[in-house]
Scaffold this active site. Structure first.
Site, short mmCIF file in Angstrom:
data_model
loop_
_atom_site.label_atom_id
_atom_site.label_comp_id
_atom_site.label_asym_id
_atom_site.label_seq_id
_atom_site.Cartn_x
_atom_site.Cartn_y
_atom_site.Cartn_z
N HIS A 60 0.85 -1.20 0.00
CA HIS A 60 0.00 0.00 0.00
C HIS A 60 0.88 1.24 0.00
O HIS A 60 2.09 1.16 0.22
CB HIS A 60 -0.98 -0.01 1.17
CG HIS A 60 -0.36 0.05 2.53
ND1 HIS A 60 0.53 -0.90 3.00
CD2 HIS A 60 -0.48 0.95 3.53
CE1 HIS A 60 0.89 -0.59 4.23
NE2 HIS A 60 0.31 0.53 4.58
N HIS A 62 1.39 3.85 1.92
CA HIS A 62 1.84 4.59 3.09
C HIS A 62 3.36 4.71 2.98
O HIS A 62 4.02 3.75 2.58
CB HIS A 62 1.45 3.86 4.40
CG HIS A 62 0.09 4.24 4.89
ND1 HIS A 62 -0.66 3.41 5.70
CD2 HIS A 62 -0.65 5.37 4.69
CE1 HIS A 62 -1.82 4.02 5.98
NE2 HIS A 62 -1.84 5.19 5.36
N ASP A 64 5.83 4.53 4.92
CA ASP A 64 6.73 3.55 5.55
C ASP A 64 6.81 2.24 4.75
O ASP A 64 7.55 1.33 5.12
CB ASP A 64 6.33 3.29 7.02
CG ASP A 64 4.92 2.76 7.20
OD1 ASP A 64 4.01 3.20 6.46
OD2 ASP A 64 4.71 1.91 8.09
N HIS A 65 6.06 2.16 3.63
CA HIS A 65 6.10 0.94 2.80
C HIS A 65 6.59 1.18 1.38
O HIS A 65 6.85 0.24 0.65
CB HIS A 65 4.71 0.30 2.76
CG HIS A 65 4.29 -0.23 4.08
ND1 HIS A 65 4.25 -1.57 4.37
CD2 HIS A 65 3.92 0.42 5.22
CE1 HIS A 65 3.87 -1.73 5.63
NE2 HIS A 65 3.67 -0.54 6.17
N HIS A 137 -7.26 -1.99 5.75
CA HIS A 137 -6.37 -0.99 6.34
C HIS A 137 -7.02 0.39 6.17
O HIS A 137 -8.10 0.48 5.59
CB HIS A 137 -5.01 -1.08 5.64
CG HIS A 137 -3.90 -0.37 6.33
ND1 HIS A 137 -3.73 -0.41 7.69
CD2 HIS A 137 -2.89 0.41 5.85
CE1 HIS A 137 -2.67 0.32 8.00
NE2 HIS A 137 -2.14 0.83 6.91
N ASP A 207 0.01 -4.17 5.99
CA ASP A 207 -0.73 -3.61 7.12
C ASP A 207 -2.19 -4.00 6.98
O ASP A 207 -2.82 -3.71 5.97
CB ASP A 207 -0.64 -2.08 7.11
CG ASP A 207 0.76 -1.60 7.45
OD1 ASP A 207 1.66 -2.43 7.61
OD2 ASP A 207 0.94 -0.36 7.55
N HIS A 265 6.45 -5.64 11.69
CA HIS A 265 5.80 -4.33 11.69
C HIS A 265 5.42 -3.94 13.12
O HIS A 265 4.26 -3.69 13.44
CB HIS A 265 4.56 -4.37 10.77
CG HIS A 265 4.03 -3.02 10.38
ND1 HIS A 265 3.10 -2.35 11.12
CD2 HIS A 265 4.31 -2.22 9.32
CE1 HIS A 265 2.81 -1.20 10.53
NE2 HIS A 265 3.54 -1.09 9.44
ZN LIG Z 1 -0.13 1.47 6.55
ZN LIG Z 2 2.94 0.38 7.99
#
Ligand SMILES: [Zn+2]
Ligand SMILES: [Zn+2]
Length: 299
Positions: A60, A62, A64-65, A137, A207, A265
């Protein structure tokens, strides 16, 4: 085949943990799942090689990914990579990469191909498939399933020698599943090889909340890595933020008859994930916590 964890932290890095990034290392290529910020630093430490064939799968959008893809591609270029990179991700991945590459004026030394994913089969390689399932999510997010195709049986060179089959082309023919003839005698692959071996199955949750749909999707996996942002004492927070607790991950793995569960995570509030493993082990027998640069051989 091995799993290498390059980053195991949620949302923000800690001293010990970098942002999410998991590599499934095959003989012929690397399948990278997510690349949070700093992925290229962890990748360099892992010594997996800058020019190895690679496919990147984003769960996804976000930061952090996915933000780490930019630094990774740039470092690859500075390392004079020539092999192409295939990137798969949710709608928006193409725009994210194209605009960044344009604004930052990247000069890539290799081709990058981008594929927008949707539920179902996204890749059918001669040796494996990759399927995608919708996760639950706070933004559109997906989980991935790597399923290896049936593998040929083990080849026994001593058997081939005993039967008088000369090494070289004929061995290769047998290994490829074809019969061969030596002095008018026919030999079958089964004369020199063991039983065909079942393909291995490996799931990556990204996530998500633990859902019935993912339970079905991961049914019978040998390994899954699952969102374990919180301890079960924060179940409400997990619900609120569309993540899972260690126990919720274990409950899903158990219902899905998954052999081995790898928690990852982790929220930055946990210095040590052992507490989370302990909770999850009350539910599932095989649970470990991922750590940065940890490698797991997938038998
Ligand atoms: Zn996320
Ligand atoms: Zn995340």
């Amino acid at each position: 085949m091995k799993l290498v964890f390059l980053g195991t932290s949620a949302a923000q890095p800690t001293i010990e943990r970098g942002m999410t990034c998991i590599c499934l290392v095959l003989d012929k290529e690397i399948l990278m799942f997510d690349a949070g910020e700093g992925a290229q630093i962890a990748y360099q430490k892992s010594k997996l090689g800058w020019n190895k064939p690679m496919r990147i799968f984003v769960t996804h959008l976000h930061g952090d990914h996915c933000v780490g893809i930019l630094g990774l591609l740039q470092t690859m270029s500075l390392q004079n990579r020539t092999e192409s990179v295939d990137i798969f991700g949710p709608p928006g991945i193409d725009e994210f990469l194209a605009s960044n590459l344009k604004i930052l004026n990247f000069g890539l030394t290799f081709p990058v191909r981008i594929t927008r994913i949707k539920e179902g089969l996204v890749l059918d390689d001669p040796t494996y498939t990759i399927h995608v399932c919708e996760a639950e999510h706070s933004i559109p997010a997906y989980s991935y399933l790597f399923a290896e195709k049936e593998r040929p049986g083990k080849f026994y060179p001593e058997k081939a020698k005993e039967l008088g089959i000369p090494e070289g082309k004929l061995w290769h023919e047998l290994q490829s599943g074809n019969e061969v003839k030596v002095d008018n005698k026919t030999f079958k692959p089964s004369d020199v090889m063991g039983e065909k071996r079942k393909g291995r199955k490996m799931g990556i949750s990204g996530d998500t909340r633990p859902t019935k749909k993912l339970e079905e999707f991961f049914k019978g996996c040998d390994y899954i890595t699952f969102d374990s942002t919180y301890s079960d004492t924060l179940r409400d927070k997990a619900k609120e933020n569309y993540h899972s607790t260690s126990v919720e991950a274990a409950e899903l793995a158990k219902r899905a008859e998954v052999e081995n569960l790898i928690l990852t995570h982790f929220s930055a509030r946990y210095d040590d994930a052992e507490e989370l493993v302990k909770e999850a082990k009350q539910v599932h027998v095989s649970v470990i916590a991922a750590k940065d640069l940890m490698e797991i051989d997938i038998k």
